[in-house]
Design a protein around this motif. Structure first.
Motif, PDB file in Angstrom:
ATOM      1  N   ILE A 109      35.679  43.179  32.968  1.00 34.32           N
ATOM      2  CA  ILE A 109      36.145  44.073  34.036  1.00 34.32           C
ATOM      3  C   ILE A 109      34.954  44.583  34.845  1.00 34.32           C
ATOM      4  O   ILE A 109      34.990  44.630  36.079  1.00 34.32           O
ATOM      5  N   ILE A 110      33.876  44.944  34.143  1.00 35.47           N
ATOM      6  CA  ILE A 110      32.675  45.431  34.830  1.00 35.47           C
ATOM      7  C   ILE A 110      32.094  44.334  35.723  1.00 35.47           C
ATOM      8  O   ILE A 110      31.735  44.563  36.876  1.00 35.47           O
ATOM      9  N   LYS A 111      32.004  43.106  35.181  1.00 32.22           N
ATOM     10  CA  LYS A 111      31.393  42.003  35.936  1.00 32.22           C
ATOM     11  C   LYS A 111      32.252  41.574  37.124  1.00 32.22           C
ATOM     12  O   LYS A 111      31.745  41.327  38.221  1.00 32.22           O
ATOM     13  N   LYS A 112      33.551  41.470  36.906  1.00 38.27           N
ATOM     14  CA  LYS A 112      34.432  40.922  37.929  1.00 38.27           C
ATOM     15  C   LYS A 112      34.981  41.976  38.888  1.00 38.27           C
ATOM     16  O   LYS A 112      35.346  41.657  40.017  1.00 38.27           O
ATOM     17  N   GLY A 113      35.061  43.202  38.423  1.00 30.01           N
ATOM     18  CA  GLY A 113      35.753  44.236  39.178  1.00 30.01           C
ATOM     19  C   GLY A 113      37.227  44.239  38.787  1.00 30.01           C
ATOM     20  O   GLY A 113      37.766  43.224  38.318  1.00 30.01           O
ATOM     21  N   ILE A 114      37.880  45.381  38.970  1.00 34.71           N
ATOM     22  CA  ILE A 114      39.261  45.549  38.510  1.00 34.71           C
ATOM     23  C   ILE A 114      40.214  44.590  39.206  1.00 34.71           C
ATOM     24  O   ILE A 114      41.073  43.968  38.567  1.00 34.71           O
ATOM     25  N   GLU A 115      40.080  44.412  40.510  1.00 34.01           N
ATOM     26  CA  GLU A 115      41.023  43.578  41.254  1.00 34.01           C
ATOM     27  C   GLU A 115      40.940  42.116  40.832  1.00 34.01           C
ATOM     28  O   GLU A 115      41.970  41.478  40.577  1.00 34.01           O
ATOM     29  N   VAL A 116      39.732  41.580  40.739  1.00 28.04           N
ATOM     30  CA  VAL A 116      39.572  40.177  40.332  1.00 28.04           C
ATOM     31  C   VAL A 116      40.040  39.994  38.889  1.00 28.04           C
ATOM     32  O   VAL A 116      40.746  39.023  38.572  1.00 28.04           O
ATOM     33  N   TYR A 117      39.653  40.927  38.004  1.00 27.35           N
ATOM     34  CA  TYR A 117      40.083  40.819  36.605  1.00 27.35           C
ATOM     35  C   TYR A 117      41.614  40.832  36.512  1.00 27.35           C
ATOM     36  O   TYR A 117      42.203  40.049  35.750  1.00 27.35           O
ATOM     37  N   THR A 118      42.245  41.697  37.291  1.00 26.99           N
ATOM     38  CA  THR A 118      43.709  41.778  37.267  1.00 26.99           C
ATOM     39  C   THR A 118      44.324  40.456  37.690  1.00 26.99           C
ATOM     40  O   THR A 118      45.301  39.991  37.086  1.00 26.99           O
ATOM     41  N   ASN A 119      43.758  39.821  38.696  1.00 23.47           N
ATOM     42  CA  ASN A 119      44.274  38.526  39.160  1.00 23.47           C
ATOM     43  C   ASN A 119      44.092  37.434  38.114  1.00 23.47           C
ATOM     44  O   ASN A 119      44.869  36.483  38.061  1.00 23.47           O
ATOM     45  N   GLU A 120      43.060  37.575  37.279  1.00 22.48           N
ATOM     46  CA  GLU A 120      42.773  36.576  36.250  1.00 22.48           C
ATOM     47  C   GLU A 120      43.211  37.022  34.858  1.00 22.48           C
ATOM     48  O   GLU A 120      42.932  36.351  33.868  1.00 22.48           O
ATOM     49  N   GLU A 121      43.909  38.153  34.791  1.00 20.85           N
ATOM     50  CA  GLU A 121      44.199  38.790  33.505  1.00 20.85           C
ATOM     51  C   GLU A 121      44.899  37.873  32.514  1.00 20.85           C
ATOM     52  O   GLU A 121      44.636  37.911  31.310  1.00 20.85           O
ATOM     53  N   ARG A 122      45.780  37.027  33.004  1.00 25.92           N
ATOM     54  CA  ARG A 122      46.538  36.146  32.105  1.00 25.92           C
ATOM     55  C   ARG A 122      45.604  35.283  31.248  1.00 25.92           C
ATOM     56  O   ARG A 122      45.912  34.990  30.085  1.00 25.92           O
ATOM     57  N   SER A 123      44.453  34.905  31.796  1.00 23.08           N
ATOM     58  CA  SER A 123      43.526  34.052  31.044  1.00 23.08           C
ATOM     59  C   SER A 123      42.796  34.822  29.936  1.00 23.08           C
ATOM     60  O   SER A 123      42.135  34.217  29.091  1.00 23.08           O
ATOM     61  N   PHE A 124      42.904  36.154  29.942  1.00 26.26           N
ATOM     62  CA  PHE A 124      42.251  36.966  28.921  1.00 26.26           C
ATOM     63  C   PHE A 124      43.240  37.534  27.904  1.00 26.26           C
ATOM     64  O   PHE A 124      42.842  38.296  27.014  1.00 26.26           O
ATOM     65  N   LEU A 125      44.506  37.173  28.023  1.00 26.44           N
ATOM     66  CA  LEU A 125      45.515  37.730  27.115  1.00 26.44           C
ATOM     67  C   LEU A 125      45.554  36.948  25.804  1.00 26.44           C
ATOM     68  O   LEU A 125      46.517  36.245  25.490  1.00 26.44           O
ATOM     69  N   HIS A 126      44.479  37.045  25.058  1.00 26.56           N
ATOM     70  CA  HIS A 126      44.388  36.378  23.755  1.00 26.56           C
ATOM     71  C   HIS A 126      43.350  37.125  22.920  1.00 26.56           C
ATOM     72  O   HIS A 126      42.676  38.029  23.403  1.00 26.56           O
TER      73      HIS A 126
END
Length: 205
Positions: A109-126
């Protein structure tokens, strides 16, 4: 409101334990920011990296306390005490794994920012710690084995005695990986420190 108060936990354990967002909102107001902590937070609000860092710290501290405490198991039959203690330690390892998982996702989240992380969140749901830790440099084979083992404890071994029929081989992998890499308690905590210390590097970047 910002200080720990276990009397409030006793009066309302669930409400007190879900209060972190409101406490963070109050801290921001004290610092001069315009925040309304009584309004229900959005998903973006809850991705504030501060909340992820404090959650990772809380999980880590809970794990430490468990591992430093040895229950007597006097209320259990003698033949069940060893089983209970192994499962107790498994629960502590689950918390160690969760603390690293939350910390690593917080770094993203820190590296990508909240908006980018949110858009990619599905790839981190593990819970796959080895994959999540790819942003941490210089992890060796032993480090990766520990992350893979902790993943077993976050996904099943810290909660259930059975990984389920589909993943029966997981139980054997715990013993095989541990023996192959000659892992001990010190190795575990050195790796945990290495991962969590990288958070400061991410913040500084």
């Amino acid at each position: 409101m910002l200080k720990p108060d276990r009397k409030k936990f006793g009066a309302d354990p669930f409400g007190y334990s879900a209060l972190a967002w409101h406490q963070w909102g109050t801290a921001q107001i004290i610092a001069g920011f315009s925040v309304e902590p009584k309004v229900a937070p959005t998903s973006a609000d809850l991705k504030d990296p501060i909340l992820w860092v404090t959650q990772a710290t809380a999980l880590s501290e809970a794990a430490k306390i468990l591992l430093r405490t040895e229950p007597s198991w006097e209320h259990m039959p003698l033949t069940a005490r060893g089983m209970c203690d192994s499962q107790y330690c498994a629960a502590a390892l689950m918390l160690v794994g969760y603390s690293l998982e939350v910390g690593l996702k917080g770094m993203q989240i820190i590296k990508k920012g909240i908006e980018v992380y949110t858009n990619e969140e599905r790839s981190f749901l593990h819970h796959r710690l080895e994959d999540l830790a790819e942003l941490v440099p210089n992890l060796d084979a032993k480090d990766k084995a520990i992350l893979r083992l902790l993943t077993h404890f976050t996904t099943w071994a810290g909660r259930y005695p059975d990984p389920g029929k589909k993943f029966e081989s997981s139980a054997s992998e715990i013993f095989n990986l541990s023996e192959k890499n000659q892992l001990n308690g010190r190795d575990l905590f050195v790796l945990a420190s290495k991962v969590m210390n990288h958070m400061q590097v991410v913040v500084n970047e």
